[in-house]
Design an enzyme around this catalytic site. Structure first.
Site, PDB file in Angstrom:
ATOM      1  N   ASN A  15       0.824  -1.212   0.000  1.00  0.00           N
ATOM      2  CA  ASN A  15       0.000   0.000   0.000  1.00  0.00           C
ATOM      3  C   ASN A  15       0.857   1.260   0.000  1.00  0.00           C
ATOM      4  O   ASN A  15       0.639   2.183   0.771  1.00  0.00           O
ATOM      5  CB  ASN A  15      -0.968  -0.017   1.187  1.00  0.00           C
ATOM      6  CG  ASN A  15      -1.868  -1.226   1.139  1.00  0.00           C
ATOM      7  OD1 ASN A  15      -2.413  -1.560   0.090  1.00  0.00           O
ATOM      8  ND2 ASN A  15      -1.996  -1.906   2.250  1.00  0.00           N
ATOM      9  N   ILE A  44      -2.729  -6.268  -6.012  1.00  0.00           N
ATOM     10  CA  ILE A  44      -1.439  -6.531  -5.379  1.00  0.00           C
ATOM     11  C   ILE A  44      -1.127  -5.392  -4.413  1.00  0.00           C
ATOM     12  O   ILE A  44      -1.175  -4.220  -4.778  1.00  0.00           O
ATOM     13  CB  ILE A  44      -0.340  -6.671  -6.447  1.00  0.00           C
ATOM     14  CG1 ILE A  44      -0.666  -7.850  -7.360  1.00  0.00           C
ATOM     15  CG2 ILE A  44       1.036  -6.813  -5.820  1.00  0.00           C
ATOM     16  CD1 ILE A  44       0.207  -7.965  -8.568  1.00  0.00           C
ATOM     17  N   CYS A  45      -0.773  -5.718  -3.179  1.00  0.00           N
ATOM     18  CA  CYS A  45      -0.558  -4.673  -2.173  1.00  0.00           C
ATOM     19  C   CYS A  45       0.642  -3.795  -2.492  1.00  0.00           C
ATOM     20  O   CYS A  45       0.775  -2.701  -1.949  1.00  0.00           O
ATOM     21  CB  CYS A  45      -0.425  -5.268  -0.775  1.00  0.00           C
ATOM     22  SG  CYS A  45       1.089  -6.206  -0.524  1.00  0.00           S
ATOM     23  N   ALA A  46       1.509  -4.227  -3.388  1.00  0.00           N
ATOM     24  CA  ALA A  46       2.663  -3.403  -3.759  1.00  0.00           C
ATOM     25  C   ALA A  46       2.296  -2.316  -4.769  1.00  0.00           C
ATOM     26  O   ALA A  46       3.116  -1.459  -5.079  1.00  0.00           O
ATOM     27  CB  ALA A  46       3.780  -4.280  -4.320  1.00  0.00           C
ATOM     28  N   SER A  47       1.062  -2.330  -5.285  1.00  0.00           N
ATOM     29  CA  SER A  47       0.663  -1.273  -6.214  1.00  0.00           C
ATOM     30  C   SER A  47       0.453   0.019  -5.442  1.00  0.00           C
ATOM     31  O   SER A  47       0.092   0.019  -4.269  1.00  0.00           O
ATOM     32  CB  SER A  47      -0.600  -1.659  -6.986  1.00  0.00           C
ATOM     33  OG  SER A  47      -1.708  -1.721  -6.140  1.00  0.00           O
TER      34      SER A  47
END
Length: 108
Positions: A15, A44-47
């Site tokens: 996030n 995807i939490c990395a976005s």
């Protein structure tokens, strides 16, 4: 960092915010953010979950997003989308997870 009295931005494993300053290649930064955020509908939490940019380049950054097909919600649309995404103003609406921007707009 927060107790130092200086501005700080913290981030964990996901996030993440994207920060754009006056040294950035704006076209590349905006392209990369859009590709990351739209891949798999942002699941995807990395976005990137937010874009922070310095005032000196804010209008250029916004114009580049618009040029590449991004849309900025009106104040009324923000309320409708917010009401869709959050149930009771605190729980994420599971029906909204993983939907395309078009689908979310239709649902709102």
């Amino acid at each position: 960092a927060y107790s130092s009295g200086k501005p700080a931005m913290g981030g964990g494993a996901g996030n993440t915010p994207a920060v754009i300053d006056e040294t950035a290649d704006i076209e590349l930064a905006v392209s990369s953010i859009l590709l990351s955020k739209t891949f798999d509908n942002g699941m995807i939490c990395a976005s990137e979950q937010a874009v922070v940019c310095v005032e000196a380049v804010a209008e250029k950054v916004k114009a580049e997003f618009i040029k590449r097909g991004a849309y900025f919600l009106t104040p009324e649309e923000k309320v409708r989308v917010g009401d869709l995404l959050l149930l009771d103003a605190e729980r994420l609406n599971p029906k909204a997870v993983g939907q395309t921007a078009w689908q979310l707009a239709q649902m709102a």
